[in-house]
Motif scaffolding. Sequence first.
Motif, short mmCIF file in Angstrom:
data_model
loop_
_atom_site.label_atom_id
_atom_site.label_comp_id
_atom_site.label_asym_id
_atom_site.label_seq_id
_atom_site.Cartn_x
_atom_site.Cartn_y
_atom_site.Cartn_z
N MET A 1 0.84 -1.19 0.00
CA MET A 1 0.00 0.00 0.00
C MET A 1 0.88 1.25 0.00
O MET A 1 1.82 1.35 0.77
CB MET A 1 -0.90 0.00 1.24
N GLY A 2 0.59 2.21 -0.89
CA GLY A 2 1.37 3.43 -0.97
C GLY A 2 1.13 4.33 0.22
O GLY A 2 0.13 4.21 0.95
N LYS A 3 2.06 5.28 0.41
CA LYS A 3 1.94 6.21 1.54
C LYS A 3 0.70 7.08 1.41
O LYS A 3 0.04 7.37 2.41
CB LYS A 3 3.20 7.08 1.62
N LEU A 4 0.36 7.52 0.19
CA LEU A 4 -0.83 8.34 0.01
C LEU A 4 -2.08 7.55 0.35
O LEU A 4 -2.99 8.06 1.03
CB LEU A 4 -0.90 8.86 -1.43
N ASP A 5 -2.14 6.28 -0.08
CA ASP A 5 -3.29 5.43 0.25
C ASP A 5 -3.43 5.28 1.76
O ASP A 5 -4.52 5.40 2.33
CB ASP A 5 -3.13 4.04 -0.38
N ARG A 6 -2.30 5.01 2.43
CA ARG A 6 -2.33 4.82 3.88
C ARG A 6 -2.75 6.10 4.59
O ARG A 6 -3.54 6.08 5.53
CB ARG A 6 -0.94 4.39 4.35
N PHE A 7 -2.23 7.23 4.09
CA PHE A 7 -2.58 8.53 4.68
C PHE A 7 -4.08 8.80 4.53
O PHE A 7 -4.74 9.23 5.48
CB PHE A 7 -1.77 9.64 4.00
N ALA A 8 -4.62 8.53 3.34
CA ALA A 8 -6.04 8.77 3.11
C ALA A 8 -6.91 7.89 4.01
O ALA A 8 -7.89 8.35 4.59
CB ALA A 8 -6.38 8.52 1.64
N LYS A 9 -6.52 6.62 4.15
CA LYS A 9 -7.33 5.71 4.96
C LYS A 9 -7.21 6.05 6.45
O LYS A 9 -8.19 5.96 7.20
CB LYS A 9 -6.90 4.27 4.70
N GLY A 75 -4.88 10.47 -9.30
CA GLY A 75 -3.95 9.63 -10.04
C GLY A 75 -4.40 8.19 -10.16
O GLY A 75 -3.86 7.44 -10.98
N ASP A 76 -5.37 7.75 -9.36
CA ASP A 76 -5.86 6.39 -9.45
C ASP A 76 -6.78 6.24 -10.66
O ASP A 76 -7.45 7.19 -11.09
CB ASP A 76 -6.65 6.00 -8.19
N HIS A 77 -6.84 5.02 -11.20
CA HIS A 77 -7.75 4.74 -12.31
C HIS A 77 -9.18 4.65 -11.80
O HIS A 77 -9.45 4.06 -10.76
CB HIS A 77 -7.37 3.43 -12.99
N ILE A 191 1.35 17.57 3.23
CA ILE A 191 2.28 18.23 2.34
C ILE A 191 3.19 17.21 1.65
O ILE A 191 3.50 17.32 0.47
CB ILE A 191 3.12 19.27 3.10
N GLN A 192 3.60 16.19 2.39
CA GLN A 192 4.52 15.20 1.85
C GLN A 192 3.85 14.24 0.88
O GLN A 192 4.44 13.87 -0.14
CB GLN A 192 5.15 14.39 3.00
N TYR A 193 2.62 13.81 1.17
CA TYR A 193 2.01 12.72 0.43
C TYR A 193 1.02 13.14 -0.65
O TYR A 193 0.90 12.47 -1.67
CB TYR A 193 1.31 11.75 1.38
N MET A 194 0.27 14.21 -0.42
CA MET A 194 -0.79 14.55 -1.36
C MET A 194 -0.23 15.30 -2.56
O MET A 194 0.60 16.20 -2.41
CB MET A 194 -1.88 15.36 -0.67
N PRO A 195 -0.67 14.96 -3.78
CA PRO A 195 -0.11 15.53 -5.02
C PRO A 195 -0.62 16.92 -5.34
O PRO A 195 -1.13 17.18 -6.44
CB PRO A 195 -0.53 14.51 -6.07
N MET A 196 -0.50 17.85 -4.39
CA MET A 196 -0.89 19.23 -4.64
C MET A 196 0.16 19.90 -5.52
O MET A 196 1.25 19.38 -5.73
CB MET A 196 -1.04 19.97 -3.31
#
Length: 317
Positions: A1-9, A75-77, A191-196
């Motif tokens: 699981m990616g860091k962004l996925d983990r952060f979102a969950k 970025g997810d399909h 700031i680190q994980y989200m693709p802003m």
Amino acid sequence: MGKLDRFAKETFAEETSRVTGGAAAWEDAPEVRLERVQADGYLRVLRPEGLALLAAPWPEVRAHEEALVELKLAGDHVDVREVKRALLRRQAREVERVEEREPPWMGEEPLWFVAPHVPSWLHGVRVLEPVAAGCYRVGPSAFQFLWIAANELPLRDELVPFLVARSGRALDEFARWVAPRREAEWVLSMIQYMPMSAWTREDLKRRFGRSDDPEIEARRQEILQTLLADSPEVKEQLIEQGIEQGIEQGIEKGIEQGQQQGRLIEARAVLRRMLARRGLALSAALEAQVDGCSELATLERWIDQALTAASVQEALA
């Protein structure tokens, strides 16, 4: 699981309990006994009445014990394949719930699909009924199939679990809005994980200027530490200048002078890094001025000024 996925969950899990006042809770989904059908998680309804006055989509789950949640981030399909897999995971969970009870459970498992937007292809194969801003009931369907378009949701505290799925300009807008509403650690992760956009990321970092408020000042220090950690060239420079050795010796020996020297070296390195990021070059004379400064308060003032100064001279004034 990616860091962004983990952060979102993790955000969904933490924010759900907070914004609903304990009326609903997130649970990580265990692997179902079928290959590759593990859902992102379930939204368990603990107190339906606590969801009634919250912004949509929260009230839509009151009539159910739980809803299966699929999170699709920037970025997810979000194509036919992903929706079909989500429907398969919903069906698997429904079978699991039937097998868990005796007599068997006779309900229908709801599906909440959270994504930045509604894909154009979905309009061609399904009927979308607006429930509220950013919330659509997908039909025809024998169960509750809710599509939550995060980019269209209003900026409200109770919707933060869904808003982390935003993308593009809508994500930038959310990031600037939510930053002053959350703890420094959460903001740093965002700031680190989200693709802003790079502009929004830099803007958020600049917002944490020196303040008399201890909480805000602590947040600023965390941002500076993150900048150092993310800049290998600065770390190498600090190593070359002996800051790590100086700090270790200061801790081991309790020598206040060594600690002060380490802080001065670190402050000079941070100042140079800030100026470089702003595209402001130091002349030989100004390099000497920085090296010759032995007052930590002055260096910290220069660092603060370097965040917005139009010239090196203005930064070192």
